[in-house]
Design a protein around this motif. Structure first.
Motif, PDB file in Angstrom:
ATOM      1  N   ASP A 141      -7.329  -3.798   7.145  1.00  0.00           N
ATOM      2  CA  ASP A 141      -6.602  -4.509   6.093  1.00  0.00           C
ATOM      3  C   ASP A 141      -6.629  -6.024   6.313  1.00  0.00           C
ATOM      4  N   LEU A 142      -6.936  -6.447   7.536  1.00  0.00           N
ATOM      5  CA  LEU A 142      -7.011  -7.888   7.806  1.00  0.00           C
ATOM      6  C   LEU A 142      -8.277  -8.514   7.244  1.00  0.00           C
ATOM      7  N   ALA A 187       2.260  -5.982  10.504  1.00  0.00           N
ATOM      8  CA  ALA A 187       1.767  -4.766   9.867  1.00  0.00           C
ATOM      9  C   ALA A 187       2.855  -3.703   9.872  1.00  0.00           C
ATOM     10  N   PHE A 188       2.671  -2.702   9.025  1.00  0.00           N
ATOM     11  CA  PHE A 188       3.663  -1.642   8.867  1.00  0.00           C
ATOM     12  C   PHE A 188       3.156  -0.336   9.471  1.00  0.00           C
ATOM     13  N   GLY A 189       4.071   0.428  10.027  1.00  0.00           N
ATOM     14  CA  GLY A 189       3.748   1.769  10.465  1.00  0.00           C
ATOM     15  C   GLY A 189       3.226   1.859  11.882  1.00  0.00           C
ATOM     16  N   ALA A 249      -2.256  -1.716  16.806  1.00  0.00           N
ATOM     17  CA  ALA A 249      -3.699  -1.837  16.595  1.00  0.00           C
ATOM     18  C   ALA A 249      -4.018  -2.987  15.645  1.00  0.00           C
ATOM     19  N   CYS A 250      -3.208  -3.136  14.594  1.00  0.00           N
ATOM     20  CA  CYS A 250      -3.450  -4.198  13.609  1.00  0.00           C
ATOM     21  C   CYS A 250      -3.290  -5.583  14.226  1.00  0.00           C
ATOM     22  N   VAL A 251      -2.212  -5.782  14.959  1.00  0.00           N
ATOM     23  CA  VAL A 251      -1.973  -7.123  15.495  1.00  0.00           C
ATOM     24  C   VAL A 251      -2.898  -7.417  16.670  1.00  0.00           C
ATOM     25  N   THR A 252      -3.340  -6.379  17.386  1.00  0.00           N
ATOM     26  CA  THR A 252      -4.335  -6.595  18.435  1.00  0.00           C
ATOM     27  C   THR A 252      -5.669  -7.001  17.832  1.00  0.00           C
ATOM     28  N   THR A 302       0.835  -1.183   0.000  1.00  0.00           N
ATOM     29  CA  THR A 302       0.000   0.000   0.000  1.00  0.00           C
ATOM     30  C   THR A 302       0.879   1.245   0.000  1.00  0.00           C
ATOM     31  N   GLU A 303       0.285   2.373  -0.357  1.00  0.00           N
ATOM     32  CA  GLU A 303       1.045   3.625  -0.428  1.00  0.00           C
ATOM     33  C   GLU A 303       1.609   3.978   0.948  1.00  0.00           C
ATOM     34  N   GLY A 304       2.915   4.176   0.988  1.00  0.00           N
ATOM     35  CA  GLY A 304       3.562   4.541   2.234  1.00  0.00           C
ATOM     36  C   GLY A 304       3.653   3.416   3.246  1.00  0.00           C
ATOM     37  N   GLN A 305       3.253   2.223   2.855  1.00  0.00           N
ATOM     38  CA  GLN A 305       3.245   1.075   3.770  1.00  0.00           C
ATOM     39  C   GLN A 305       2.613   1.451   5.114  1.00  0.00           C
ATOM     40  N   ARG A 306       1.399   2.005   5.048  1.00  0.00           N
ATOM     41  CA  ARG A 306       0.661   2.349   6.256  1.00  0.00           C
ATOM     42  C   ARG A 306      -0.482   1.359   6.426  1.00  0.00           C
TER      43      ARG A 306
END
Length: 273
Positions: A183-184, A202-204, A209-212, A174-178
């Protein structure tokens, strides 16, 4: 369900110019692993570097790093090596380093090892070797289409395992790897294949928050300088252990138990047998 936290402390591209605490040598990896174990990690995902600091896939460098980490932490961490090409290695070279090192676990990017159907047979034979040697594979999936590709191979009997652990990577292209927690969702939608053991990285700055979110949905967590250098409040993390402590604290706040290395090994055993 107990959630395993993996730490990816260095990656193949970042250097100390990105962060002065990024580990590169075997000794630095060992000390980082010990600190991350104390912070709540169950696994360390390792890249090794050559004398010039560049990413390498060399058996002796991996053996040195594994010995150093084991000296520091014993069996209290699962040690996973990477086969990532970083644009430098061909599929046969990526698989050969696993054959030479025979690690406890190895990550395998599907798009690198099976870029087209002509590579399926070699990949299937390689997974059969890993199964015989009790080396746990974790298949890296960057896009939901890759999950479908892997499941199609499974349905056609090309995988020697009934199930296989996977890592969903959020936001790599994704743009800027944000990355964002949403996204999951394309990986775990109702029309998507199910894998018995999935982990998320996840990136950024929204990594935690993503992995939680993954943990709340039945998955496991990967954090570390390979993908992110920042704490959720935007401050530069002082070290990898601080990122591990952040996600461990999130689990604690949600009353979700953390898995230790033995629990992770047991969960993987269920998924791969």
């Amino acid at each position: 369900m107990a959630v395993a936290i993996a730490v990816a402390p260095n990656g193949g591209r970042r250097t100390r110019a990105d962060h002065p605490a990024l580990p590169q040598t075997a000794g630095e990896l060992a000390r980082t692993a010990a600190a991350c174990l104390d912070a709540g990690a169950a696994m360390v995902h390792m890249h090794v570097r050559g004398p010039d600091g560049r990413h390498i896939l060399e058996a002796e460098a991996y053996r040195d790093a594994i010995r150093a980490v084991r000296h520091e932490v014993g069996d209290r961490l699962v040690i996973q090596i990477t086969t990532e090409a970083v644009g430098l290695y061909r599929p046969q070279e990526q698989m050969e380093v696993v054959r030479e090192v025979r690690p406890e676990a190895a990550s395998l990017a599907l798009r690198e090892l099976v870029p087209d159907a002509s590579h399926e047979a070699d990949f299937a034979r390689f997974l059969a070797f890993m199964a015989r040697e009790k080396i746990v594979p974790q298949i890296i999936l960057y896009h939901p289409d890759e999950a479908r590709q892997l499941d199609d191979m499974r349905m056609r009997g090309l995988l020697p395992l009934e199930d296989i652990p996977v890592l969903y990577v959020l936001g790599r292209y994704t743009e800027g790897q944000r990355s964002a927690p949403a996204d999951l969702l394309p990986f775990i939608g109702p029309d998507m294949p199910r894998f018995g053991h999935f982990m998320v990285c996840a990136f950024g700055r929204r990594e935690a928050a993503c992995v939680t979110a993954a943990a709340l949905l039945g998955g496991h967590m990967r954090t570390g300088f390979e993908n992110n250098l920042f704490l959720p409040d935007g401050r530069l993390a002082p070290d990898n252990a601080a990122l591990v402590a952040t996600v461990a604290g999130a689990l604690h706040g949600l009353s979700i138990p953390t898995a230790d290395a033995d629990r992770l090994r047991a969960d993987w055993s269920v998924a791969t047998n």
